[in-house]
Design an enzyme around this catalytic site. Sequence first.
Site, PDB file in Angstrom:
ATOM      1  N   ASP A   2      -1.951   7.775   3.529  1.00  0.00           N
ATOM      2  CA  ASP A   2      -1.541   6.429   3.946  1.00  0.00           C
ATOM      3  C   ASP A   2      -2.143   6.140   5.323  1.00  0.00           C
ATOM      4  O   ASP A   2      -2.453   7.065   6.069  1.00  0.00           O
ATOM      5  CB  ASP A   2       0.001   6.365   4.020  1.00  0.00           C
ATOM      6  N   GLU A   3      -2.308   4.876   5.654  1.00  0.00           N
ATOM      7  CA  GLU A   3      -2.883   4.464   6.954  1.00  0.00           C
ATOM      8  C   GLU A   3      -4.234   5.140   7.180  1.00  0.00           C
ATOM      9  O   GLU A   3      -4.558   5.599   8.274  1.00  0.00           O
ATOM     10  CB  GLU A   3      -1.924   4.821   8.121  1.00  0.00           C
ATOM     11  N   LYS A  40       0.837  -1.216   0.000  1.00  0.00           N
ATOM     12  CA  LYS A  40       0.000   0.000   0.000  1.00  0.00           C
ATOM     13  C   LYS A  40       0.866   1.258   0.000  1.00  0.00           C
ATOM     14  O   LYS A  40       0.643   2.175  -0.779  1.00  0.00           O
ATOM     15  CB  LYS A  40      -0.916   0.023   1.234  1.00  0.00           C
ATOM     16  N   THR A  41       1.865   1.263   0.878  1.00  0.00           N
ATOM     17  CA  THR A  41       2.731   2.443   0.941  1.00  0.00           C
ATOM     18  C   THR A  41       3.516   2.580  -0.361  1.00  0.00           C
ATOM     19  O   THR A  41       3.757   3.682  -0.848  1.00  0.00           O
ATOM     20  CB  THR A  41       3.656   2.345   2.165  1.00  0.00           C
ATOM     21  N   ARG A  43       4.891  -7.330  11.122  1.00  0.00           N
ATOM     22  CA  ARG A  43       6.097  -6.518  10.926  1.00  0.00           C
ATOM     23  C   ARG A  43       7.267  -7.378  10.482  1.00  0.00           C
ATOM     24  O   ARG A  43       8.284  -6.883   9.999  1.00  0.00           O
ATOM     25  CB  ARG A  43       6.511  -5.778  12.214  1.00  0.00           C
ATOM     26  N   GLN A  82      -5.758  -3.013  10.686  1.00  0.00           N
ATOM     27  CA  GLN A  82      -4.663  -2.373  11.410  1.00  0.00           C
ATOM     28  C   GLN A  82      -5.100  -1.069  12.076  1.00  0.00           C
ATOM     29  O   GLN A  82      -4.270  -0.241  12.427  1.00  0.00           O
ATOM     30  CB  GLN A  82      -3.495  -2.096  10.457  1.00  0.00           C
TER      31      GLN A  82
HETATM   32  P1  ATP Z   1       1.636  -2.087   6.009  1.00  0.00           P
HETATM   33  O1  ATP Z   1       0.194  -2.539   5.982  1.00  0.00           O
HETATM   34  O2  ATP Z   1       2.405  -2.800   7.044  1.00  0.00           O
HETATM   35  O3  ATP Z   1       1.765  -0.609   6.054  1.00  0.00           O
HETATM   36  P2  ATP Z   1       2.055  -1.954   3.159  1.00  0.00           P
HETATM   37  O4  ATP Z   1       0.837  -2.553   2.547  1.00  0.00           O
HETATM   38  O5  ATP Z   1       2.149  -0.493   3.183  1.00  0.00           O
HETATM   39  O6  ATP Z   1       2.269  -2.572   4.620  1.00  0.00           O
HETATM   40  P3  ATP Z   1       4.619  -1.837   1.921  1.00  0.00           P
HETATM   41  O7  ATP Z   1       5.370  -1.414   3.110  1.00  0.00           O
HETATM   42  O8  ATP Z   1       4.332  -0.859   0.850  1.00  0.00           O
HETATM   43  O9  ATP Z   1       3.274  -2.568   2.389  1.00  0.00           O
HETATM   44  O10 ATP Z   1       5.322  -3.086   1.255  1.00  0.00           O
HETATM   45  C1  ATP Z   1       5.780  -4.192   2.006  1.00  0.00           C
HETATM   46  C2  ATP Z   1       7.089  -4.703   1.425  1.00  0.00           C
HETATM   47  O11 ATP Z   1       6.857  -5.319   0.168  1.00  0.00           O
HETATM   48  C3  ATP Z   1       8.086  -3.589   1.185  1.00  0.00           C
HETATM   49  O12 ATP Z   1       9.374  -4.071   1.492  1.00  0.00           O
HETATM   50  C4  ATP Z   1       7.935  -3.324  -0.302  1.00  0.00           C
HETATM   51  O13 ATP Z   1       9.112  -2.797  -0.857  1.00  0.00           O
HETATM   52  C5  ATP Z   1       7.635  -4.708  -0.855  1.00  0.00           C
HETATM   53  N1  ATP Z   1       6.825  -4.711  -2.087  1.00  0.00           N
HETATM   54  C6  ATP Z   1       5.613  -4.142  -2.255  1.00  0.00           C
HETATM   55  N2  ATP Z   1       5.146  -4.357  -3.495  1.00  0.00           N
HETATM   56  C7  ATP Z   1       6.075  -5.084  -4.145  1.00  0.00           C
HETATM   57  C8  ATP Z   1       6.177  -5.634  -5.480  1.00  0.00           C
HETATM   58  N3  ATP Z   1       5.218  -5.486  -6.390  1.00  0.00           N
HETATM   59  N4  ATP Z   1       7.302  -6.324  -5.769  1.00  0.00           N
HETATM   60  C9  ATP Z   1       8.268  -6.493  -4.853  1.00  0.00           C
HETATM   61  N5  ATP Z   1       8.240  -6.009  -3.593  1.00  0.00           N
HETATM   62  C10 ATP Z   1       7.147  -5.311  -3.240  1.00  0.00           C
HETATM   63 MG    MG Z   2       2.265   0.888   4.789  1.00  0.00          MG
END
Ligand code: ATP
Ligand code: MG
Length: 676
Positions: free
Chosen positions: A214-215, A29-30, A610, A245
């Site tokens: 975000d969040e 997402k981030t 995490r 979350q």
């Molecule tokens: P959270 O809910 O904990 O905030 P998130 O959904 O924001 O998590 P991110 O932090 O954006 O998730 O991504 C999680 C990990 O996966 C990061 O290390 C990111 O670089 C990696 N990642 C995300 N998308 C891809 C992709 N398409 N290919 C490879 N790595 C990815």
């Molecule tokens: Mg995130």
Amino acid sequence: MHNLNPAQAEAVSHTSGPLLVIAGAGSGKTRVITRKVAFLIKKRGLPARAILALTFTNKAAREMKSRVGELVRGRAARGLRVSTFHTFGLNLLRRELKHAGLRPGFSLFDPQDGEALLKDRLAEASLTEIAPAAALARISHWKNDLIPPEAAANAAEDDFDAALAALYRDYERSLRAYNAVDFDDLILRPVALLREQAAVREAWQARIGHLLVDEYQDTNSAQYELIRLLVGELGAFTMVGDDDQSIYAWRGARPQNLARLQEDYPTLKVIMLEQNYRSSGRILKLANALIAHNPHLFDKRLWSALGPGEPVRLLSCRDEAHEAERVVAEILHGHFAEQHAFGDYAILYRGNHQARVFEQALRTHRIPYFLSGGQSFFARSEVKDVMAYLRLLTNPDDDAAFLRVVNRPGRGIGSTTLEALGGFAGAQHLSLLRACAAAGLGGPVKDPQRAELRAFSHWLEELRGRSRTEPIASARALLKDCDYHGWLYQQSSSRAQGEKRMQNVDDLVAWLDALHKGERSEGNLRDAGLDDLTARLSLLDVLERQEEDAGGDRVHLMTLHAAKGLEFERVFLVGMEEDLLPHRASIEADDQGLSGIEEERRLCYVGITRARRALCLTLARQRRRYGETIICEPSRFLAELPEGELRRDNDPNAAADSRQRGRAHLDALKSMLGGN
Ligand code: ATP
Ligand code: MG
């Protein structure tokens, strides 16, 4: 668009209307947010200054800024706004000072200032059964729900409620009189302003081409309203969040805002992300199993292509000291035998009080660590003094700051004099500092004290003039003139303490200086006045405390709340016991029919997710709390995890134990000698 899956790519390229990305932890997402900012600039030709990205912590904002910086360089990125909700609110108020009904140099009150303000009022209203902090929390809830004092008074069901509502009204009046705002006001007042003044609202809506958040699940009613007012009818926005979350219900967060978005924006597009890129299979399986026990707004599935990975372990320990020792032994072993960096490790816990034993154990073994939160730099008495001086320097109406520093260093102003001054100031409708210089003070206040007060106010007046052009030099001069260091030294119980406290003051000024030179903040603050710099420093505090200094190869220690959005290779989730996780207060709330346990389960879910490669849960069979030994019960969440997926290691018999300890000591010795 490289390294984005089809759903992520769709989320990035959907720029024609409102978008909600709703997805589980670690699904990118981030990443969608940062890529989308770059996409909007590079592919859609939006100027960077038309993009606003909001998050909840300064750490997250900084992280996002640096990730975007890797994708968009130089001039193209100029003017891009990535900040927390609160910093954005502060900026908006500064820009719209007049419209917001504030005078230049307004002060930002932190919760301690607010409590101090309420303390006297509570005594006056003989509301002795409620603590200032509790009253402030109640007021904060009202504010976050956008309920003004009158509405709170109308809704009061009994005398007690009515008294609290009256307190709320007085509190708001005092803030206005002091030309001050509190943290909640940084959202609330922009909302009021944008609601009431169409021209201002339209100007901001025209300025913001795309808003990203975000969040999003942690927005409260006031933040939701702010978003709505900023994006207008068109709704050019991207919200990303995960209802599983949502962990800030106690601060007024409304996960229902996810559903509300669909009602308010009929053209809303919703995209789900289902692939988790962070955690290995076993960790994810555990997380999915746990959160399945909560009711859901949206149905989500998460899978990982990273393979099953290492087994997840559960360590059962004798007591908290043993728990800390075993965790540290694991880290030493991982570091020396398996070449894991210290920085790969995080120890996550429910409450700050759990950190102490871990800190001690890490110190004993000379393992570098970084503790997020804990006793805040800004809660220290000397730091509060200097902040109050700076506030008073920029805002002569800040009575709270005046009262804090008028006798620090001592100026022989006793409580009788202060009372007389207060009475005079009240009658003349002047702030305390302004009253010091007013003619007519001679009646109530005796000669020598009056001279002191006059001198105090003249001195600050002079410095104020200088602070407009030389903010940092004037701050230094202030401390030097009153020999604050010397006084601090005298007040300290030991030489070491005195030096430490002086160092804190110097650090604060150095920080201010760095902020001014633009070395550590977003945007250019070179033209910023002392008021702006001071407000920014206060804001840094509550939102992140000492996070600024994180870095290097160190074990991370933090609460589950602070860990949101972050990831670590190897995670210890400690204190998996009833009353800790779930927290006692939430168990009690649940007994009263509130959904306390569900929020605790989400916290636990945040903790588990995490971890990238390794996860280890620990619990103690007994603990010392409030001087008593308490027998602990394993957390109910452990029973919700699939039995076969946890490798239990609950046989800490003496032999194995001493072997482990022996090894830990050996390793510690090696690290001291600098070899591995
Ligand atoms: P959270 O809910 O904990 O905030 P998130 O959904 O924001 O998590 P991110 O932090 O954006 O998730 O991504 C999680 C990990 O996966 C990061 O290390 C990111 O670089 C990696 N990642 C995300 N998308 C891809 C992709 N398409 N290919 C490879 N790595 C990815
Ligand atoms: Mg995130």
